[in-house]
Design a protein around this motif. Structure first.
Motif, PDB file in Angstrom:
ATOM      1  N   LEU A  56       0.821  -1.209   0.000  1.00 22.11           N
ATOM      2  CA  LEU A  56       0.000   0.000   0.000  1.00 22.11           C
ATOM      3  C   LEU A  56       0.859   1.264   0.000  1.00 22.11           C
ATOM      4  O   LEU A  56       0.549   2.235  -0.698  1.00 22.11           O
ATOM      5  N   LYS A  57       1.958   1.253   0.723  1.00 17.88           N
ATOM      6  CA  LYS A  57       2.798   2.451   0.826  1.00 17.88           C
ATOM      7  C   LYS A  57       3.479   2.807  -0.493  1.00 17.88           C
ATOM      8  O   LYS A  57       3.980   3.921  -0.652  1.00 17.88           O
ATOM      9  N   ASN A  58       3.486   1.872  -1.443  1.00 14.61           N
ATOM     10  CA  ASN A  58       4.159   2.111  -2.727  1.00 14.61           C
ATOM     11  C   ASN A  58       3.206   2.422  -3.873  1.00 14.61           C
ATOM     12  O   ASN A  58       3.659   2.606  -5.006  1.00 14.61           O
ATOM     13  N   ILE A 245     -12.169   3.489   3.304  1.00 18.91           N
ATOM     14  CA  ILE A 245     -11.663   4.581   2.476  1.00 18.91           C
ATOM     15  C   ILE A 245     -10.332   5.108   3.018  1.00 18.91           C
ATOM     16  O   ILE A 245     -10.184   5.353   4.215  1.00 18.91           O
ATOM     17  N   ILE A 246      -9.398   5.315   2.106  1.00 19.29           N
ATOM     18  CA  ILE A 246      -8.105   5.902   2.438  1.00 19.29           C
ATOM     19  C   ILE A 246      -7.648   6.730   1.250  1.00 19.29           C
ATOM     20  O   ILE A 246      -7.971   6.403   0.105  1.00 19.29           O
ATOM     21  N   ASP A 247      -6.937   7.820   1.520  1.00 21.60           N
ATOM     22  CA  ASP A 247      -6.522   8.690   0.415  1.00 21.60           C
ATOM     23  C   ASP A 247      -5.008   8.666   0.234  1.00 21.60           C
ATOM     24  O   ASP A 247      -4.244   8.419   1.176  1.00 21.60           O
ATOM     25  N   ILE A 248      -4.575   8.902  -0.993  1.00 20.23           N
ATOM     26  CA  ILE A 248      -3.153   8.826  -1.334  1.00 20.23           C
ATOM     27  C   ILE A 248      -2.356   9.907  -0.633  1.00 20.23           C
ATOM     28  O   ILE A 248      -1.180   9.689  -0.259  1.00 20.23           O
ATOM     29  N   ILE A 251      -1.430   8.540   2.657  1.00 27.07           N
ATOM     30  CA  ILE A 251      -0.452   7.479   2.496  1.00 27.07           C
ATOM     31  C   ILE A 251       0.945   8.088   2.322  1.00 27.07           C
ATOM     32  O   ILE A 251       1.913   7.654   2.939  1.00 27.07           O
ATOM     33  N   ASN A 252       1.045   9.146   1.486  1.00 33.80           N
ATOM     34  CA  ASN A 252       2.336   9.781   1.233  1.00 33.80           C
ATOM     35  C   ASN A 252       2.897  10.448   2.479  1.00 33.80           C
ATOM     36  O   ASN A 252       4.114  10.468   2.694  1.00 33.80           O
ATOM     37  N   GLN A 253       2.024  10.982   3.312  1.00 32.78           N
ATOM     38  CA  GLN A 253       2.479  11.634   4.533  1.00 32.78           C
ATOM     39  C   GLN A 253       3.098  10.667   5.523  1.00 32.78           C
ATOM     40  O   GLN A 253       3.961  11.025   6.331  1.00 32.78           O
ATOM     41  N   ASP A 254       2.684   9.409   5.458  1.00 39.95           N
ATOM     42  CA  ASP A 254       3.180   8.394   6.396  1.00 39.95           C
ATOM     43  C   ASP A 254       4.399   7.650   5.864  1.00 39.95           C
ATOM     44  O   ASP A 254       4.940   6.763   6.523  1.00 39.95           O
ATOM     45  N   MET A 255       4.829   7.962   4.641  1.00 37.69           N
ATOM     46  CA  MET A 255       5.963   7.246   4.057  1.00 37.69           C
ATOM     47  C   MET A 255       7.297   7.798   4.579  1.00 37.69           C
ATOM     48  O   MET A 255       7.407   8.966   4.874  1.00 37.69           O
TER      49      MET A 255
END
Length: 255
Positions: A56-58, A245-248, A251-255
């Motif tokens: 998911l993180k990628n 539901i999850i938004d990109i 996701i980018n903020q947690d990478m």
């Protein structure tokens, strides 16, 4: 790292709404490069649904830029149960192409020999020849269906992408009707889908089969919730969908 989900992406929220509300994915024609497989053909259009097996993180690493920022993450066990399979990548010098080309040439040669034999018979087809003919037809169909799980290994400089990193999986319907194509352009692909795909195959899923509903931006979450609220399903199912539901952007903020 092996992912626990299979992701399918699309370009807009409206298409995501159609998929979620109908709880099915529509197979559409994708054009594959088959140079080396057939002596006189270069491209083959095959109905399929494509997924990627990445963490998911990628998902935002070029992938959403190419395939769209809206998608669904399915449980891998659901994919395996429904015959979704990892594809095989082939390089330019791979022996895969000559193996398949040999199979094509030999099958065609036997077809011609059977036709010659039957032309010599006043009574038409010999029973033995007819059986061989239908067996060869099955081989031919299976061969072309198998090609749906083979893709050229490519690195796209324009899109800054290595398609091998997608770890692509595909669902290719067993009732698939493949078509040789004059090119692999988007225009040709759209024309083939419009002309031949009047009765498409669908891959069904349930709310339980989903792990994620992916939207592009944080602001899209509210839009997605409103869309789900309009579905003709139970309030419990609506709530379960909303929880996924999850938004990109997040996701980018947690990478």
């Amino acid at each position: 790292m092996i992912a626990g989900s299979l992701f399918h992406f699309t370009n807009d929220l409206q298409t995501l709404q159609i998929i979620l509300e109908s709880q099915r994915l529509r197979a559409s024609y994708n054009i594959e490069d088959i140079r080396g497989f057939y002596p006189d053909e270069q491209f083959l259009a095959i109905p399929m649904v494509c997924f990627c097996d990445i963490p998911l993180k990628n998902v935002s690493d070029n992938h959403t830029e190419i395939y769209g920022g809206f998608g669904l993450g399915f449980k891998k066990v659901w994919g395996i149960k429904n015959g979704i399979n990892p594809i095989m990548y082939r390089t330019d010098n791979s022996l895969i192409a000559p193996y398949i080309e040999t199979l094509t040439e030999e099958t065609t040669s036997i077809f011609h020999e059977i036709e010659k034999l039957n032309e010599m018979q006043e009574s038409g087809y010999l029973p033995e020849a007819e059986n061989i003919y239908f067996s060869l037809q099955k081989i031919k169909t299976s061969q072309r269906n198998l090609i749906g799980f083979i893709k050229k290994y490519e690195v796209s400089a324009a899109k800054k992408a290595n398609y091998y990193l997608e770890r692509e999986w595909r669902w290719v319907p067993s009732s698939t009707s493949n078509k040789f194509s004059p090119s692999n352009s988007k225009k040709t692909r759209d024309e083939i889908n419009k002309k031949y795909h009047l009765d498409p195959d669908f891959l069904n899923f349930t709310v339980d089969d989903l792990r994620y509903i992916i939207v592009e931006k944080n602001s899209d979450i509210v839009k997605a919730i409103r869309l789900i609220g309009s579905f003709s399903i139970s309030e419990v199912e609506k709530g379960r969908l909303i929880q996924k539901i999850i938004d990109i952007e997040s996701i980018n903020q947690d990478m």
